[in-house]
Design an enzyme around this catalytic site. Structure first.
Site, mmCIF file in Angstrom:
data_model
loop_
_atom_site.group_PDB
_atom_site.id
_atom_site.type_symbol
_atom_site.label_atom_id
_atom_site.label_comp_id
_atom_site.label_asym_id
_atom_site.label_seq_id
_atom_site.Cartn_x
_atom_site.Cartn_y
_atom_site.Cartn_z
ATOM 1 N N LYS A 184 0.843 -1.194 0.000
ATOM 2 C CA LYS A 184 0.000 0.000 0.000
ATOM 3 C C LYS A 184 0.877 1.243 0.000
ATOM 4 O O LYS A 184 1.635 1.495 0.925
ATOM 5 C CB LYS A 184 -0.934 0.052 1.212
ATOM 6 N N GLU A 258 9.164 -0.202 11.258
ATOM 7 C CA GLU A 258 10.219 0.806 11.212
ATOM 8 C C GLU A 258 9.520 2.118 11.498
ATOM 9 O O GLU A 258 8.778 2.631 10.665
ATOM 10 C CB GLU A 258 10.885 0.770 9.835
ATOM 11 N N CYS A 293 12.932 9.573 9.497
ATOM 12 C CA CYS A 293 12.907 8.900 10.794
ATOM 13 C C CYS A 293 14.287 8.919 11.430
ATOM 14 O O CYS A 293 14.426 8.893 12.636
ATOM 15 C CB CYS A 293 12.404 7.473 10.613
ATOM 16 N N GLU A 395 8.805 13.736 17.901
ATOM 17 C CA GLU A 395 9.265 13.745 16.509
ATOM 18 C C GLU A 395 8.508 14.846 15.765
ATOM 19 O O GLU A 395 7.303 14.740 15.555
ATOM 20 C CB GLU A 395 8.987 12.377 15.870
HETATM 21 P P1 NAI Z 1 1.261 7.438 9.115
HETATM 22 O O1 NAI Z 1 1.988 6.508 10.002
HETATM 23 O O2 NAI Z 1 -0.165 7.749 9.435
HETATM 24 O O3 NAI Z 1 1.301 6.902 7.604
HETATM 25 C C1 NAI Z 1 2.210 5.943 7.109
HETATM 26 C C2 NAI Z 1 1.467 4.925 6.247
HETATM 27 O O4 NAI Z 1 0.542 4.211 7.062
HETATM 28 C C3 NAI Z 1 0.636 5.531 5.110
HETATM 29 O O5 NAI Z 1 0.667 4.666 4.000
HETATM 30 C C4 NAI Z 1 -0.763 5.550 5.704
HETATM 31 O O6 NAI Z 1 -1.783 5.527 4.731
HETATM 32 C C5 NAI Z 1 -0.767 4.282 6.516
HETATM 33 N N1 NAI Z 1 -1.737 4.272 7.617
HETATM 34 C C6 NAI Z 1 -2.217 5.309 8.326
HETATM 35 N N2 NAI Z 1 -3.102 4.897 9.238
HETATM 36 C C7 NAI Z 1 -3.196 3.552 9.115
HETATM 37 C C8 NAI Z 1 -3.946 2.532 9.787
HETATM 38 N N3 NAI Z 1 -4.769 2.833 10.776
HETATM 39 N N4 NAI Z 1 -3.776 1.250 9.399
HETATM 40 C C9 NAI Z 1 -2.913 0.927 8.417
HETATM 41 N N5 NAI Z 1 -2.194 1.852 7.738
HETATM 42 C C10 NAI Z 1 -2.324 3.145 8.077
HETATM 43 O O7 NAI Z 1 2.104 8.794 9.051
HETATM 44 P P2 NAI Z 1 1.549 10.255 8.654
HETATM 45 O O8 NAI Z 1 0.175 10.472 9.216
HETATM 46 O O9 NAI Z 1 1.732 10.419 7.215
HETATM 47 O O10 NAI Z 1 2.582 11.187 9.453
HETATM 48 C C11 NAI Z 1 2.367 11.513 10.806
HETATM 49 C C12 NAI Z 1 3.655 11.508 11.600
HETATM 50 O O11 NAI Z 1 4.227 10.220 11.571
HETATM 51 C C13 NAI Z 1 4.777 12.392 11.079
HETATM 52 O O12 NAI Z 1 4.673 13.702 11.536
HETATM 53 C C14 NAI Z 1 5.996 11.719 11.604
HETATM 54 O O13 NAI Z 1 6.225 12.133 12.930
HETATM 55 C C15 NAI Z 1 5.623 10.270 11.595
HETATM 56 N N6 NAI Z 1 6.152 9.553 10.402
HETATM 57 C C16 NAI Z 1 7.278 8.819 10.545
HETATM 58 C C17 NAI Z 1 7.806 8.176 9.451
HETATM 59 C C18 NAI Z 1 9.038 7.372 9.580
HETATM 60 O O14 NAI Z 1 9.676 7.051 8.587
HETATM 61 N N7 NAI Z 1 9.413 6.974 10.759
HETATM 62 C C19 NAI Z 1 7.224 8.281 8.113
HETATM 63 C C20 NAI Z 1 6.002 9.044 8.072
HETATM 64 C C21 NAI Z 1 5.522 9.653 9.184
#
Ligand code: NAI
Ligand code: MG
Length: 494
Positions: A184, A258, A293, A395
């Site tokens: 996804k 991760e 990250c 973060e």
């Molecule tokens: P997110 O964790 O919500 O999104 C990442 C992925 O997970 C996307 O593909 C999203 O559609 C999916 N996702 C979201 N909710 C889900 C659920 N309930 N079940 C399954 N999949 C789901 O991250 P978002 O909202 O884009 O960013 C929010 C914060 O997360 C950022 O400000 C940052 O602090 C952190 N983040 C950290 C990352 C990393 O590489 N460690 C990458 C992206 C965000």
């Protein structure tokens, strides 16, 4: 897919890859992909997948699994190497697409991401023959050995910050090991991933890789909870990571996560120099707007060099050119979306309002001029004597760095470890004994000494504490994360 300029991209209707075909969502709904560098500008529409689409994709990957699992590892590896070749040939198109949808500058970020993605396929393609087991000596009357087998259908969920590289990693590791994959893409940055899927599909049987697009709650969660999934591999926020782990717990699934970080960068008194300042800037991922990250976002500088080092850092940060992600001269592009942009701005406001902290550079984004047209935030630096405030704990995922002075090694290590995260760390010290004593004491999955760069293919990467579970990027990561071990014991006296 033809990849053109930003304006050519506008309004493109894209489809998802399911079972070798390009499909819209079952109910025909779409989601919009917006331009991070221009408020309100639509660059593409992609399918808004929900449960029915997820189900179709998972069933397709289930159908493809027996054939792919039975394909000789070297043949699987060969397909991955061919994909690497195809990605290499379309590298510049890929870089433009990544820059357009993520807002990450083409020269500093998107081009390296496109190149690394090809390298990832090449590396794991070469490793597909290394899925070896062991023999276990049980005496002359026994033959006992282990085999490494794939799990089945893997669900991969990726974020938007380096969407193509993270997807390449999940695809290459899962497929080399003989699994099939439903991936996804992130709703904010699905285009590069779809383009990669198109290049992959030329070299894979239908269903071995399915790529779907949709929102987290309605598509990601449906995928994580689908009964046909045998393993979950997630990269993204810690909060969502926990929900993925709960979904895994319901069915005792293996899970790799991760997640986030708030990584320390520690500068020792012998490192008040330009090379270190440049390394700190690189480690903080300022040229990816801090959206990493791994970002070294808590800067601990020894008190004897605190002012002089920060002066160096500030003069270098002032040199960074912020602007259009597609412009060659740009060092630093735009924040992914308005929600993240506002969140970062709120942290900056809070830093300004915090009495104990002082703004040294940057601040709230410009309200007029070219940079007011998109999600642009200037490099921002605060100082504070304490490690114990929100900006130093959470973060931010933006170009906001907090600097904190320290005096004793033991104390700075204690501050560095005062975090529920433990993904990365950066130690800047010429005295290697002191540097390594520090590296050994730090609670994180990856400590870099005198280096600020990104993940290295071949070296395991992953977090301690709430930064995650499992390792990626390496042979061990592939073996541990994408295969399960079976023991076979034969009694020869029978
Ligand atoms: P997110 O964790 O919500 O999104 C990442 C992925 O997970 C996307 O593909 C999203 O559609 C999916 N996702 C979201 N909710 C889900 C659920 N309930 N079940 C399954 N999949 C789901 O991250 P978002 O909202 O884009 O960013 C929010 C914060 O997360 C950022 O400000 C940052 O602090 C952190 N983040 C950290 C990352 C990393 O590489 N460690 C990458 C992206 C965000
Ligand atoms: Mg979210």
């Amino acid at each position: 897919m033809a990849v053109g300029t930003q304006s050519e991209l506008r309004g493109i209707h894209e489809a998802m890859l399911i079972n070798g075909e390009w499909l819209p969502a079952h109910d025909g709904e779409e989601l919009q992909v917006m331009n991070p560098a221009r408020h309100g500008e639509l660059i593409a529409r992609v399918p808004r997948a929900r449960e029915a689409d997820v189900d179709l994709a998972v069933r397709s990957s289930q159908g493809a699994f027996p054939g792919w699992r039975a394909t000789a590892p070297l043949a699987r590896g060969k397909a991955l190497v061919q994909i690497a070749q195809a990605l290499g040939e379309r590298s510049e198109d890929m870089a433009r697409l990544i820059a357009s949808e993520t807002g990450n500058a083409i020269r500093t970020q998107s081009r390296p991401e496109a190149k690394t993605s090809a390298d990832i396929f090449r590396y794991f393609g070469g490793l597909a023959g290394e899925l070896k087991g062991d023999t276990v000596p049980l005496g002359d009357n026994y033959v006992s050995y282990t085999v490494r087998e794939p799990w089945g259908v893997v669900a991969g969920i990726v974020p938007w910050n380096s969407p193509v590289q993270l997807s390449a990693l999940k695809i290459a590791m899962a497929l080399a090991a003989g699994n099939t994959l439903v991936l996804k893409a992130a709703e904010d940055a699905p285009l590069g991933v779809l383009f990669m899927a198109e290049l992959c599909q030329d070299h894979l049987p239908p269903g071995v890789l399915n790529v779907i697009t949709g929102y987290g709650e309605e598509c990601g969660a449906a995928l994580a909870n689908h009964s046909g999934i045998a393993k979950l591999s997630f990269t993204g926020s810690t909060e969502v990571g926990k929900s993925i782990m709960r979904a895994a717990a319901n069915r005792i699934l293996p899970v790799s996560l991760e997640l986030g970080g708030k990584s320390p960068a520690i500068v020792f008194p012998d490192s008040d120099d330009d090379k270190t300042a440049a390394g700190v800037i690189q480690g903080m991922r300022f040229t990816r707007q801090g959206q990493s990250c791994t970002a070294g976002s808590r800067l601990f500088v020894h008190e004897t060099i605190f002012d002089s080092f920060l002066a160096r850092l500030i003069s270098m940060l002032k040199e960074l050119k912020i602007g259009s992600p597609l412009a060659e001269e740009t060092d630093m592009g735009a924040i992914i979306n308005e929600k993240q942009f506002k969140k970062v701005c709120q942290y900056i406001e809070e830093g300004i309002d915090t009495q104990a902290s002082e703004l040294l550079l940057g601040g709230p984004p410009p309200k007029e001029g070219a940079l007011a047209e998109g999600n642009f935030v200037q490099p921002t630096l605060f100082k504070n004597s304490s490690n114990d405030w929100r900006l130093a704990r959470e973060e931010i995922f933006g170009p906001v760095l907090v600097a904190i002075p320290w005096s004793e090694d033991a104390k700075v290590i204690e501050m560095a470890n005062q975090s529920h995260y433990g993904l990365a760390a950066f130690v800047w010290c010429r005295d290697l004994s002191r540097a390594l004593r520090t590296a050994h004491a730090i609670e994180s999955g990856w400590v870099q000494v005198n280096r600020g760069g990104g993940q290295i293919i071949g070296q395991s990467y992953g977090g301690y504490k709430e930064s995650g579970l499992g390792r990626e990027f390496s042979l061990e990561g592939m073996l541990d994360g994408f295969t399960q071990t079976k023991s076979i014991t034969v009694d020869l006296s029978h």
